[in-house]
Write a protein that holds these residues in place. Structure first.
Motif, PDB file in Angstrom:
ATOM      1  N   TYR A 302       1.111  -1.241  -0.085  1.00 17.47           N
ATOM      2  CA  TYR A 302      -0.382   0.135   0.221  1.00 17.47           C
ATOM      3  C   TYR A 302       1.037   0.932  -0.331  1.00 17.47           C
ATOM      4  CZ  TYR A 302      -3.457  -3.665   1.177  1.00 17.47           C
ATOM      5  OH  TYR A 302      -3.877  -4.895   0.782  1.00 17.47           O
ATOM      6  N   ASN A 303       2.109   1.414  -1.095  1.00 15.01           N
ATOM      7  CA  ASN A 303       1.954   2.946  -1.136  1.00 15.01           C
ATOM      8  C   ASN A 303       2.935   2.353  -2.385  1.00 15.01           C
ATOM      9  OD1 ASN A 303       5.030   0.999  -1.661  1.00 15.01           O
ATOM     10  ND2 ASN A 303       5.913   0.998   0.268  1.00 15.01           N
ATOM     11  N   THR A 304       3.189   3.830  -2.932  1.00 11.76           N
ATOM     12  CA  THR A 304       3.628   4.298  -4.345  1.00 11.76           C
ATOM     13  C   THR A 304       4.531   4.004  -4.494  1.00 11.76           C
ATOM     14  OG1 THR A 304       4.347   6.280  -3.632  1.00 11.76           O
ATOM     15  CG2 THR A 304       1.725   6.251  -4.477  1.00 11.76           C
ATOM     16  N   MET A 305       5.947   2.952  -4.433  1.00 10.51           N
ATOM     17  CA  MET A 305       7.117   2.736  -4.428  1.00 10.51           C
ATOM     18  C   MET A 305       7.228   1.924  -6.015  1.00 10.51           C
ATOM     19  SD  MET A 305       9.059   1.838  -0.951  1.00 10.51           S
ATOM     20  CE  MET A 305      10.747   1.266  -1.802  1.00 10.51           C
ATOM     21  N   ALA A 306       8.381   2.218  -6.208  1.00  7.05           N
ATOM     22  CA  ALA A 306       8.831   1.428  -7.860  1.00  7.05           C
ATOM     23  C   ALA A 306       8.305  -0.026  -7.716  1.00  7.05           C
ATOM     24  CB  ALA A 306       9.431   2.204  -8.557  1.00  7.05           C
ATOM     25  N   LEU A 307       8.558  -1.036  -8.638  1.00  6.58           N
ATOM     26  CA  LEU A 307       8.522  -2.427  -8.133  1.00  6.58           C
ATOM     27  C   LEU A 307       9.558  -2.609  -9.501  1.00  6.58           C
ATOM     28  CD1 LEU A 307       5.590  -3.865  -6.412  1.00  6.58           C
ATOM     29  CD2 LEU A 307       8.239  -3.216  -5.257  1.00  6.58           C
ATOM     30  N   TYR A 308       9.138  -3.933  -9.542  1.00  9.39           N
ATOM     31  CA  TYR A 308       9.639  -5.078 -11.098  1.00  9.39           C
ATOM     32  C   TYR A 308       9.772  -4.161 -12.365  1.00  9.39           C
ATOM     33  CZ  TYR A 308      10.324  -7.335  -6.978  1.00  9.39           C
ATOM     34  OH  TYR A 308      10.355  -7.721  -5.155  1.00  9.39           O
ATOM     35  N   PHE A 550      12.077 -25.332 -19.723  1.00  7.58           N
ATOM     36  CA  PHE A 550      11.835 -24.048 -20.079  1.00  7.58           C
ATOM     37  C   PHE A 550      12.791 -22.649 -19.036  1.00  7.58           C
ATOM     38  CE2 PHE A 550       8.588 -26.628 -22.313  1.00  7.58           C
ATOM     39  CZ  PHE A 550       8.515 -25.617 -23.147  1.00  7.58           C
ATOM     40  N   VAL A 551      12.443 -21.706 -19.615  1.00  5.15           N
ATOM     41  CA  VAL A 551      12.928 -20.665 -18.642  1.00  5.15           C
ATOM     42  C   VAL A 551      12.534 -19.239 -18.382  1.00  5.15           C
ATOM     43  CG1 VAL A 551      15.366 -18.737 -19.296  1.00  5.15           C
ATOM     44  CG2 VAL A 551      14.698 -21.127 -21.034  1.00  5.15           C
ATOM     45  N   TRP A 552      13.135 -18.419 -17.301  1.00  2.00           N
ATOM     46  CA  TRP A 552      12.883 -18.576 -16.225  1.00  2.00           C
ATOM     47  C   TRP A 552      13.458 -16.475 -16.470  1.00  2.00           C
ATOM     48  CZ3 TRP A 552      13.583 -19.748 -10.305  1.00  2.00           C
ATOM     49  CH2 TRP A 552      13.065 -18.671  -9.679  1.00  2.00           C
ATOM     50  N   ASN A 553      13.204 -15.725 -16.756  1.00  2.40           N
ATOM     51  CA  ASN A 553      14.464 -14.076 -16.393  1.00  2.40           C
ATOM     52  C   ASN A 553      14.070 -13.505 -14.914  1.00  2.40           C
ATOM     53  OD1 ASN A 553      13.649 -14.515 -20.103  1.00  2.40           O
ATOM     54  ND2 ASN A 553      15.861 -15.037 -19.192  1.00  2.40           N
ATOM     55  N   ASP A 554      15.612 -13.845 -14.516  1.00  2.48           N
ATOM     56  CA  ASP A 554      14.658 -13.001 -13.117  1.00  2.48           C
ATOM     57  C   ASP A 554      15.967 -12.205 -12.758  1.00  2.48           C
ATOM     58  OD1 ASP A 554      13.857 -12.740 -10.460  1.00  2.48           O
ATOM     59  OD2 ASP A 554      14.735 -14.377  -9.467  1.00  2.48           O
ATOM     60  N   MET A 555      15.986 -10.975 -11.989  1.00  4.62           N
ATOM     61  CA  MET A 555      16.836  -9.696 -11.792  1.00  4.62           C
ATOM     62  C   MET A 555      17.277  -9.279 -13.153  1.00  4.62           C
ATOM     63  SD  MET A 555      17.611 -11.582  -8.683  1.00  4.62           S
ATOM     64  CE  MET A 555      19.255 -10.173  -8.379  1.00  4.62           C
ATOM     65  N   ASN A 556      16.235  -8.625 -14.727  1.00  6.63           N
ATOM     66  CA  ASN A 556      16.192  -8.194 -15.486  1.00  6.63           C
ATOM     67  C   ASN A 556      15.380  -6.531 -15.741  1.00  6.63           C
ATOM     68  OD1 ASN A 556      13.812  -9.346 -15.397  1.00  6.63           O
ATOM     69  ND2 ASN A 556      13.543 -10.135 -17.772  1.00  6.63           N
ATOM     70  N   TYR A 587      14.450  -2.084 -20.746  1.00  2.00           N
ATOM     71  CA  TYR A 587      15.518  -3.399 -20.466  1.00  2.00           C
ATOM     72  C   TYR A 587      15.118  -5.257 -20.324  1.00  2.00           C
ATOM     73  CZ  TYR A 587      20.037  -5.954 -19.756  1.00  2.00           C
ATOM     74  OH  TYR A 587      21.128  -6.301 -19.251  1.00  2.00           O
ATOM     75  N   GLY A 588      13.987  -4.974 -19.275  1.00  3.86           N
ATOM     76  CA  GLY A 588      13.568  -6.785 -19.154  1.00  3.86           C
ATOM     77  C   GLY A 588      12.685  -6.759 -20.076  1.00  3.86           C
ATOM     78  N   VAL A 611       8.446 -18.479 -21.185  1.00  2.00           N
ATOM     79  CA  VAL A 611       9.396 -18.233 -20.321  1.00  2.00           C
ATOM     80  C   VAL A 611       8.533 -16.824 -19.346  1.00  2.00           C
ATOM     81  CG1 VAL A 611      10.930 -16.146 -20.157  1.00  2.00           C
ATOM     82  CG2 VAL A 611      10.595 -18.194 -23.181  1.00  2.00           C
ATOM     83  N   LEU A 612       9.103 -17.200 -18.278  1.00  4.25           N
ATOM     84  CA  LEU A 612       9.126 -16.002 -17.114  1.00  4.25           C
ATOM     85  C   LEU A 612       9.563 -14.360 -16.597  1.00  4.25           C
ATOM     86  CD1 LEU A 612       6.192 -15.589 -14.583  1.00  4.25           C
ATOM     87  CD2 LEU A 612       8.023 -16.532 -13.046  1.00  4.25           C
ATOM     88  N   THR A 613       8.913 -13.587 -16.961  1.00  6.89           N
ATOM     89  CA  THR A 613      10.109 -12.212 -16.303  1.00  6.89           C
ATOM     90  C   THR A 613       9.138 -12.276 -14.613  1.00  6.89           C
ATOM     91  OG1 THR A 613      10.842 -10.336 -17.458  1.00  6.89           O
ATOM     92  CG2 THR A 613       8.182 -10.954 -17.982  1.00  6.89           C
ATOM     93  N   ARG A 614      10.658 -11.640 -14.560  1.00  7.20           N
ATOM     94  CA  ARG A 614      10.278 -10.376 -13.469  1.00  7.20           C
ATOM     95  C   ARG A 614      10.434  -9.023 -13.605  1.00  7.20           C
ATOM     96  NH1 ARG A 614      13.937  -9.820  -7.903  1.00  7.20           N
ATOM     97  NH2 ARG A 614      15.279  -9.202  -9.360  1.00  7.20           N
ATOM     98  N   ALA A 615      10.662  -8.161 -15.026  1.00 10.65           N
ATOM     99  CA  ALA A 615      10.485  -6.886 -14.813  1.00 10.65           C
ATOM    100  C   ALA A 615      10.292  -7.278 -16.204  1.00 10.65           C
ATOM    101  CB  ALA A 615      11.820  -6.501 -15.588  1.00 10.65           C
TER     102      ALA A 615
END
Length: 955
Positions: A302-308, A550-556, A587-588, A611-615
């Motif tokens: 419950y705040n306006t901070m940026a996320l992934y 299959f593939v997972w892109n994290d930290m992107n 970039y992500g 493919v799963l992505t976080r960003a």
């Protein structure tokens, strides 16, 4: 000594990242006041704009209007371009008329050039230019002084641009000390000219030989410096320090901002990703919503901070209209939202368009970005589905996922080795629990060198994958976009030799700290780099991989542990000499795109990727799935997963889910069970856990909980035909799979802010239990004159109705809408692929008129053959006692042995006989059972192929 300090720094970074914190350290991330451009933009006061539109400069062509804008304070000119677009959209671009260098315009997000629609001048006076849009349905009013734009639909004012005067465009310019040097040089040159008049030829200086046209006049330069002095005096414009990091800003201040006023709108949504309610809050007393992809583990709620991720699309909705504002900018962006009362317009020609004499509610939205240009699309609806289609026409629809990716995914950081994988896989069989995917995190690779395997833990990956394949199951392995700096690592050596890494401002390869230690970052903005990355997924390059990996892109985001705000320095340099500040949020998406295309290419273009992505960014829906990141095993994080996924669905990303159980911390059994129940009714269904947490496989929490988890997982699998049909509709027509109630019931004001229950498609209403020790939940069933049925008890409820429903630990409140037909497969097996040819059951829920409709989409579930019409798209219709099945798309041809096993008609009367007639005229009598207490009629074994045309008659 330098090596020692680097090791100490790495140890500190890893200690922070590996240890679950009690909450996010907000001091690691900027507030608006700590972001100099946001601070400058936000301090502007509302009032008459400092810009004028020079209406005399207007140029109207077949597809756009061009007008020059001038800043009365700086005398800098901008170019305004307005495009009428097909499908009730308007595009507005604002750029410097003559920038010192090109400004970044976001590529690769739009799926093509938007189709223009003719603009025509329909009226004009000394200060207003009126254009017709959308074939004359809409009007665009351009006011010259002060500059503003207004869009009207008929007589209704829909939206105003710059009505609060917050257009602010920081022009590119030379640094102040450079300008001072120019002044001194100009004065010096003039002095030399005067001196030369009184000197012999031999005494004349070199300056006298220069062309006068190449030397700026003193008055011109001094005037330019005076005009810009106030702007240049503010701190942070040419260099900015946050904590220990300094951003050099070689191009100086370049931010831009613009306000939009929405009269009549009180509810706005979208602009994910934030851990907040579905309805966006006003931000007068808080920071604006921030869009800046960041690695924020165990984020606050419950705040306006940026996320992934960041999707700069905002939607507004009222009982009359839905509209969208798509701000196409990949730089750091802040969005201020305020609410007040709309006043009268500022010029007399608008009075005739107003809706009467009273004041109306209004929401104002102020967009602020660090660099780039203003490029905004106004999506004018008017219906929710219209806005979804308009946005999809620009950025694409949700990729049609493989059928098996809609099943259950089992993951943790990390399954230890091949034996661990085999043991977990066997556990699902032993406890008769279905699943489709098991996942491997970063520890599976050789020293976190992606595209490799740890030879001790995973010595025979192909054998491991073949073992899963025999059971018709799959695996996902992580591949992150930070590359270990190691001369013996092939991936690193090739990227470096090809010069594909992101650069520092000084031209060397950019390096930072991430999971492997010292790492470099591939420049995914470079299309050659993306093509090379894609080629690395071929079976001969990615050794040990098979078609069921299959593939997972994290930290992107990208994540850089020792970088500013745990990400890349903004003055890093990408392909085309663009700074990272220009491209950060895209970039992500590029990482996700290159990986998805790699999985397609490895199959010769035949197989759909997963493919799963976080960003993510606008357009990420074209490449796969998204999850909500590093959440915690807390009730609040379970609850917030619903509005987070609803927000993503509204901006086109339907394939969303949250880590079941919470990534950090240890869920008590009740929380874990409730999370499984909620996750089973979210599009992406994956359990995941942190390295330091105890094991959480579904059978480790007591027999009772194992039984309950098994039940909910089987529920998920029985509904897979419905899920797949919803995803086809998302892919074809941009309909959100998981959607807020107001999308289906757009005139019911009471649900505009509701986000604890939601719709799956148009047929199922879901209200997960998200409170500890809950004994009841408040249910609201919308729709005047409609009826809903509890999917378990078949109890009917006339709508609209609000009531408290008693719940037990096994309760998952789900209601089928009267008037709908849902296809199911009621024989859950060990995986979705094992159910491919199993029979169907149709659940027909009658409305109060005794009618119902539904659809079924079916193909092979994995290839692109559906694009060559190898699919079935069936419509089921129940009316006047007859259930018919027919094709919705006669081009579709797909053969399946699957047949119709049962038809369950809810809300029915008991018939005397039931017959089935095929298209060839064959007719047979069917057996049935009728429950008078629940009014449920069950027709057994119609026995017809699911692809057949038929009519079932109740008499």
């Amino acid at each position: 000594m330098a090596v020692v300090w680097r090791l100490l720094e790495l140890a500190l970074v890893l200690s922070v990242c590996l240890t679950p914190a009690l909450s996010v350290d907000r001091s690691n991330f900027k507030t608006c006041d700590q972001s100099s451009f946001c601070r400058r933009q936000r301090k502007l006061e509302t009032g008459p704009s400092q810009y004028r539109a020079l209406l005399g400069s207007a140029k109207l062509t077949a597809d756009k209007l061009e007008i020059q804008l001038i800043n009365d304070k700086t005398k800098v000119s901008l170019l305004l371009e307005v495009f009428g677009l097909h499908g009730n959209m308007t595009r507005i671009k604002i750029n410097e008329l003559k920038p010192l260098k090109p400004r970044y315009e976001v590529p690769d997000v739009l799926v093509g050039t938007p189709t223009p629609e003719n603009l025509q001048v329909s009226g004009q006076d000394d200060n207003t230019l009126e254009l017709s849009l959308g074939g004359g349905v809409n009007k665009l009013l351009v006011t010259g002084s002060p500059f503003r734009l207004d869009i009207l639909s008929g007589q209704d004012l829909v939206l105003s641009v710059n009505s609060r005067g917050l257009l602010y465009f920081e022009h590119l310019r030379a640094r102040k000390d450079t300008l001072s040097a120019k002044v001194s040089s100009a004065v010096g040159n003039m002095w030399h000219k005067v001196k030369n008049l009184f000197s012999s030829d031999s005494e004349k200086t070199d300056a006298a030989s220069e062309s006068d046209s190449e030397i700026p006049g003193e008055e011109e330069v001094v005037k330019e410096e005076e005009n810009k002095k106030e702007e240049e005096d503010e701190p942070g414009m040419w260099e900015e320090t946050f904590k220990t990091h300094t951003d050099s800003k070689p191009n100086g201040p370049s931010s831009l901002g613009l306000d939009f006023s929405l009269p009549g709108f009180e509810h706005v949504y979208g602009i994910p990703e934030h851990a907040d309610n579905l309805r966006l809050r006003t931000t007068e007393s808080t920071d604006p919503y921030r869009l800046y992809n960041l690695d924020v583990f165990q984020y606050e709620l419950y705040n306006t901070m940026a996320l992934y991720g960041a999707v700069p699309l905002l939607l507004a909705h009222n009982i009359h209209r839905t509209l969208g504002i798509f701000w196409l900018n990949a730089a750091e962006t802040w969005v201020d939202i305020s609410s007040n009362t709309a006043g009268k317009t500022l010029f007399g020609t608008m009075l005739q368009y107003m809706q009467g004499g009273g004041e109306t509610p209004q929401t104002d939205v102020h967009w602020m970005s660090e660099s780039g240009i203003i490029d905004v699309f106004l999506l004018l609806g008017p219906s929710p589905s219209d806005v979804f289609k308009q946005y999809a026409s620009l950025t694409g629809t949700q990729a049609l996922p493989p059928y098996f990716s809609l099943g259950y995914h089992q993951c943790r950081w990390n399954y230890n080795d091949e034996e661990d994988v085999r043991s977990v896989d066997a556990g699902f069989d032993e406890h008769d629990i279905p699943y489709d995917f098991i996942w491997l995190d970063i520890e599976h690779a050789d020293g976190k060198r992606y595209f490799t395997w740890d030879a001790n833990k995973f010595p025979t990956p192909r054998n491991m994958l073949d073992g899963l394949k025999e059971k018709r199951r799959k695996m996902v392995a992580i591949v992150d976009p930070h590359i270990k700096i190691d001369g013996g690592y092939r991936i690193h050596s090739e990227i470096r030799s090809r010069n594909y890494y992101v650069k520092t401002k000084d031209g060397s390869d950019y390096e930072g700290w991430c999971w492997p230690g010292s790492a470099a970052y591939p420049d995914f903005t470079n299309p050659d780099m993306r093509a090379w990355w894609s080629s690395m997924f071929s079976y001969d390059h990615y050794e040990g991989s098979t078609e069921n990996l299959f593939v997972w892109n994290d930290m992107n985001e990208p994540s850089v542990f020792n970088g500013p705000e745990v990400t890349m320095h903004k003055d890093a340099v990408h392909w085309g000499e663009w700074e990272h500040r220009d491209v950060h949020n895209i970039y992500g998406l590029y990482v996700h795109q290159a990986t998805a295309e790699g999985l397609i290419h490895r199959s010769g273009g035949k197989e759909r990727p997963f493919v799963l992505t976080r960003a993510f960014f606008a357009g990420s829906q074209r490449y796969g799935a998204v999850w909500t990141g590093d959440n915690a095993a807390e009730w609040g994080h379970l609850k917030i997963s619903i509005p987070m996924c609803l927000s993503l669905g509204l901006v086109g990303i339907s394939f969303c889910g949250a880590d079941v159980g919470g990534f950090f911390k240890n869920p008590e059994p009740e929380l874990l069970l409730r999370w499984y129940q909620a996750g089973a009714y979210q599009p992406f269904f994956r359990a995941h856990a942190h390295l330091d947490t105890p094991r959480r496989e579904p059978w480790l929490h007591g027999e009772t909980n194992t039984d309950l988890i098994r039940t909910v997982l089987r529920e998920r699998y029985t509904l897979l035909p419905y899920w797949y049909t919803l995803f086809y509709n998302a892919h074809r027509d941009a309909e959100p799979v998981m959607r807020p109630l107001w999308v289906e019931f757009p005139t019911d004001v009471s649900i505009f802010a509701m986000d604890d229950q939601y719709m799956l498609g148009s047929a199922l209403l879901v209200h997960p239990v998200t409170e500890a020790n809950a004994r009841e939940v408040e249910i609201y069933l919308p729709g005047a004159g409609e009826v809903w049925y509890d999917v378990r008890s078949y109890q009917s409820y006339k709508a609209p109705q609000k009531f408290y429903l008693p719940v037990t630990i096994s309760s998952i409140p789900v209601y089928q809408r009267g008037g709908s037909i849902i296809p199911r497969k009621d024989r859950p097996r060990r995986s979705s692929e094992c159910m491919q040819t199993d029979p169907f059951t149709l659940y027909v829920a009658l409305d109060l008129q005794g009618e119902a409709q539904g659809e079924l989409y079916l193909d092979d579930g994995h290839s692109f053959n559906y694009q060559q019409n190898e699919f079935l798209y069936r419509q089921f219709n129940y009316s006047h006692g007859q259930l018919t099945s027919s094709s919705l798309d006669l081009h579709g041809k797909f053969e399946t042995p699957a047949w119709l096993e049962r038809v369950v008609i809810i809300g029915a009367s008991k018939p005397n006989t039931i017959s089935l007639r095929l298209s060839d005229g064959t007719e047979t009598q069917l057996e049935f059972e009728y429950d008078s207490q629940t009014s449920v009629l069950t027709v057994r074994k119609p026995g017809v192929n699911i692809s057949s045309d038929f009519t079932m008659s109740l008499r």
